[in-house]
Design an enzyme around this catalytic site. Structure first.
Site, mmCIF file in Angstrom:
data_model
loop_
_atom_site.group_PDB
_atom_site.id
_atom_site.type_symbol
_atom_site.label_atom_id
_atom_site.label_comp_id
_atom_site.label_asym_id
_atom_site.label_seq_id
_atom_site.Cartn_x
_atom_site.Cartn_y
_atom_site.Cartn_z
ATOM 1 N N HIS A 1 -3.684 -18.830 5.262
ATOM 2 C CA HIS A 1 -2.816 -17.681 4.988
ATOM 3 C C HIS A 1 -1.723 -17.468 6.035
ATOM 4 O O HIS A 1 -0.764 -16.757 5.764
ATOM 5 C CB HIS A 1 -3.665 -16.419 4.851
ATOM 6 C CG HIS A 1 -4.670 -16.507 3.741
ATOM 7 N ND1 HIS A 1 -5.770 -17.352 3.808
ATOM 8 C CD2 HIS A 1 -4.760 -15.889 2.549
ATOM 9 C CE1 HIS A 1 -6.476 -17.237 2.691
ATOM 10 N NE2 HIS A 1 -5.892 -16.352 1.914
ATOM 11 N N TYR B 1 0.805 -1.241 0.000
ATOM 12 C CA TYR B 1 0.000 0.000 0.000
ATOM 13 C C TYR B 1 0.827 1.275 0.000
ATOM 14 O O TYR B 1 0.272 2.374 0.016
ATOM 15 C CB TYR B 1 -0.955 0.017 1.222
ATOM 16 C CG TYR B 1 -1.779 -1.245 1.301
ATOM 17 C CD1 TYR B 1 -2.953 -1.390 0.555
ATOM 18 C CD2 TYR B 1 -1.343 -2.331 2.065
ATOM 19 C CE1 TYR B 1 -3.674 -2.567 0.587
ATOM 20 C CE2 TYR B 1 -2.061 -3.515 2.102
ATOM 21 C CZ TYR B 1 -3.217 -3.633 1.362
ATOM 22 O OH TYR B 1 -3.930 -4.814 1.380
ATOM 23 N N HIS C 1 -14.064 -15.138 -8.086
ATOM 24 C CA HIS C 1 -12.962 -14.473 -7.385
ATOM 25 C C HIS C 1 -11.646 -14.715 -8.133
ATOM 26 O O HIS C 1 -10.909 -13.773 -8.449
ATOM 27 C CB HIS C 1 -12.871 -14.995 -5.941
ATOM 28 C CG HIS C 1 -11.725 -14.426 -5.177
ATOM 29 N ND1 HIS C 1 -11.850 -13.336 -4.341
ATOM 30 C CD2 HIS C 1 -10.403 -14.769 -5.130
ATOM 31 C CE1 HIS C 1 -10.661 -13.042 -3.817
ATOM 32 N NE2 HIS C 1 -9.770 -13.900 -4.281
ATOM 33 N N GLU C 2 -11.372 -15.966 -8.423
ATOM 34 C CA GLU C 2 -10.093 -16.297 -9.075
ATOM 35 C C GLU C 2 -10.040 -15.761 -10.497
ATOM 36 O O GLU C 2 -9.006 -15.299 -10.969
ATOM 37 C CB GLU C 2 -9.850 -17.812 -9.069
ATOM 38 C CG GLU C 2 -9.802 -18.455 -7.679
ATOM 39 C CD GLU C 2 -8.779 -17.830 -6.749
ATOM 40 O OE1 GLU C 2 -7.885 -17.101 -7.222
ATOM 41 O OE2 GLU C 2 -8.872 -18.049 -5.526
HETATM 42 O O1 X8Z Z 1 -7.955 -16.781 -0.009
HETATM 43 C C1 X8Z Z 1 -8.905 -16.349 -0.651
HETATM 44 C C2 X8Z Z 1 -8.975 -16.624 -2.150
HETATM 45 C C3 X8Z Z 1 -7.642 -16.705 -2.790
HETATM 46 S S1 X8Z Z 1 -6.819 -15.184 -2.918
HETATM 47 C C4 X8Z Z 1 -9.709 -17.929 -2.388
HETATM 48 N N1 X8Z Z 1 -9.913 -15.685 -0.011
HETATM 49 C C5 X8Z Z 1 -9.902 -15.443 1.427
HETATM 50 C C6 X8Z Z 1 -10.040 -16.735 2.218
HETATM 51 O O2 X8Z Z 1 -10.403 -17.760 1.631
HETATM 52 O O3 X8Z Z 1 -9.780 -16.716 3.422
HETATM 53 C C7 X8Z Z 1 -11.086 -15.104 -0.657
HETATM 54 C C8 X8Z Z 1 -11.919 -14.545 0.440
HETATM 55 C C9 X8Z Z 1 -11.072 -14.534 1.690
HETATM 56 ZN ZN ZN Z 2 -7.737 -13.791 -4.208
#
Ligand code: X8Z
Ligand code: ZN
EC number: 3.4.-.-
Length: 462
Positions: free
Chosen positions: A361, A65, A226-227
């Protein structure tokens, strides 16, 4: 995780079964990671220091950012702005869960047990729509059943998404995309199933791929869009010099597919593609009930997510700055989960547990505040694309399908990549330079008004 645990968390209504899955997933992930995470944090912090950042959190904020403390202040302000809306949804859902699980004493004034919200991390709650639906005799907008009844295939989900982008005047996926993407979970080998999109950086802008273990459910339909939003972004900025081949900021990249999905999942569009039945207009009263059902589903997805999207990096930023020590990892994690989300662990957690490790993540080291900002920004993007498309009427009823004007605006933004500061690109997209919660609040305004009445005698908060 996918598909078995995802499905149990989404569909089981058996308290003990849900609890079993919730605990088993955490036992299988966190404890093995805790020491490694501590070590990785210290190494990554050292690398950040060597590059003249205070710590890894600061490096992330700057890289994504070009901001630091001002980014923290910005997300704090946005969170304060959406908190009252979240608290209303939270209180209403808690009341319904108390009715749905009468044998378990859920505190009507406390946090909600984290395992009964339809998702392993309680991050999105749309899978318990059946428990929460305001008017069960009126239309529900969950399309999983319709997709399954109509024999949808994985390819059909991807083609559906592709055709929506194409209707705006954007490109189809490339041949390589169709050949080399992994759209379903393969037999006989282990893969990482968490959805992702990759720019393979081919010189001729032809190699972009998605990796997903797609199933035929509404959640996966959302993820396909989303993808594909990521892929459209890759394709639009592919002509830029390499350093500018990224999103205006990380949150823009996350928001594109979701913005499109806001149109796709609108009641109007679902009728257009035959996923909900064309009903007569009905009385005003009936119309209002349908709208509230629809907005509840959307709120369980979008509003419920906000504190989750906020707290992951609140926690990591504090870990990276040393504010949270390794001994406090799990305790502080739950302090934040309770404080911001109002969800509590259904069984006692110990210092040997490492519950942040159960969320992809964290071990994958992908920054998360981008999703919080995306979930706010996508409503701003939706609003301005809708106005470009000449939409009249409430924001939640807008579908930009086939609007070349909306497509032109979107492409003008995507094709800049990161060649301009993000606030300038934000201005092109929305007319203002900042993220703002006004659009998401406006989208949900009819639901907010209704839910406040329903909650008149309930405690708000926990
Ligand atoms: O990780 C993702 C995508 C890939 S960038 C599927 N998302 C987050 C999650 O799954 O925790 C999309 C919404 C939030
Ligand atoms: Zn994503």
């Amino acid at each position: 995780m996918e598909p078995e645990f995802t499905e149990i968390m989404a569909t089981s209504r058996d308290w003990d079964e849900l609890l079993w899955a919730w605990v088993a997933w955490r036992n299988a992930t966190g404890p093995f990671m805790k020491d490694k995470y501590t070590e990785a944090t210290s190494l990554m912090n050292q690398a950040a220091l060597d590059n003249n950042y205070d710590n890894l959190g600061s490096a992330w904020r700057y890289a994504n950012y070009e901001m630091d403390q001002d980014l923290i202040d910005m997300v704090d302000d946005l969170y304060d702005d959406v908190k009252p809306l979240y608290e209303q949804i939270h209180a209403y859902v808690r009341g319904k869960l108390i009715e749905a699980y009468p044998d378990h004493d859920i505190d009507p004034e406390g946090p909600i047990p984290a395992h009964i919200l339809g998702n392993m991390w309680a991050q999105e709650w749309n899978n318990i729509l059946d428990i929460v639906l305001p008017y069960p005799d009126s239309a529900s907008y969950d399309v999983t059943e319709a997709m399954q009844n109509q024999g949808y295939t994985v390819e059909k989900l991807f083609r559906l998404s592709e055709s929506f982008f194409a209707s705006l005047g954007m490109d189809n996926m490339t041949d390589t995309f169709w050949e080399k993407s992994m759209m379903t979970k393969p037999d006989g080998r282990n893969v990482e199933c968490h959805g992702s999109a990759s720019d393979m950086a081919s010189a001729d802008c032809s190699d972009f791929r998605i990796k997903m273990c797609t199933q035929i459910t509404q959640d996966y339909l959302q993820t396909v869009h989303h993808e594909m939003g990521h892929i459209q972004y890759f394709m639009q900025y592919c002509h830029q010099p390499f350093v500018f081949q990224s999103g205006a900021n990380a949150a823009f990249h996350e928001a594109i597919g979701d913005t499109i999905a806001l149109s796709v999942m609108s009641p109007e569009h679902l009728k257009t593609i035959g996923l909900i039945e064309e009903q007569g207009a009905g009385s005003d009263d009936e119309q209002q009930k349908k709208t509230l059902n629809f907005l509840m589903k959307a709120a369980l997805e979008k509003v419920a997510f906000l504190p989750f999207g906020y707290l992951i990096d609140k926690w990591r930023w504090d870990v990276f700055s040393g504010e949270i020590t390794p001994e406090e990892y799990n305790t502080k994690w739950w302090q934040y989960r309770i404080k911001y989300q109002g969800v509590a662990p259904p069984v006692r957690r110990s210092d040997d547990d490492f519950d942040p490790g159960s969320k992809y993540h964290v071990p994958a080291n992908v920054p998360y505040i981008r999703y919080f900002l995306s979930f706010i920004g996508q409503f701003q993007f939706h609003e301005s694309l809708c106005s470009a498309a000449g939409h009249k009427g409430p924001l939640h009823a807008c579908d930009i399908y086939r609007s070349k004007d909306a497509g032109r605006l979107l492409m003008s933004v995507l094709s800049r990549g990161s060649s301009r500061p993000w606030k300038e690109t934000m201005q092109v997209m929305t007319g203002g330079k900042q993220f703002s919660a006004d659009a998401i609040k406006e989208y949900f305004a009819p639901l907010t008004k209704w839910i406040q009445k329903q909650n008149k005698h309930s405690k708000i908060g926990w």
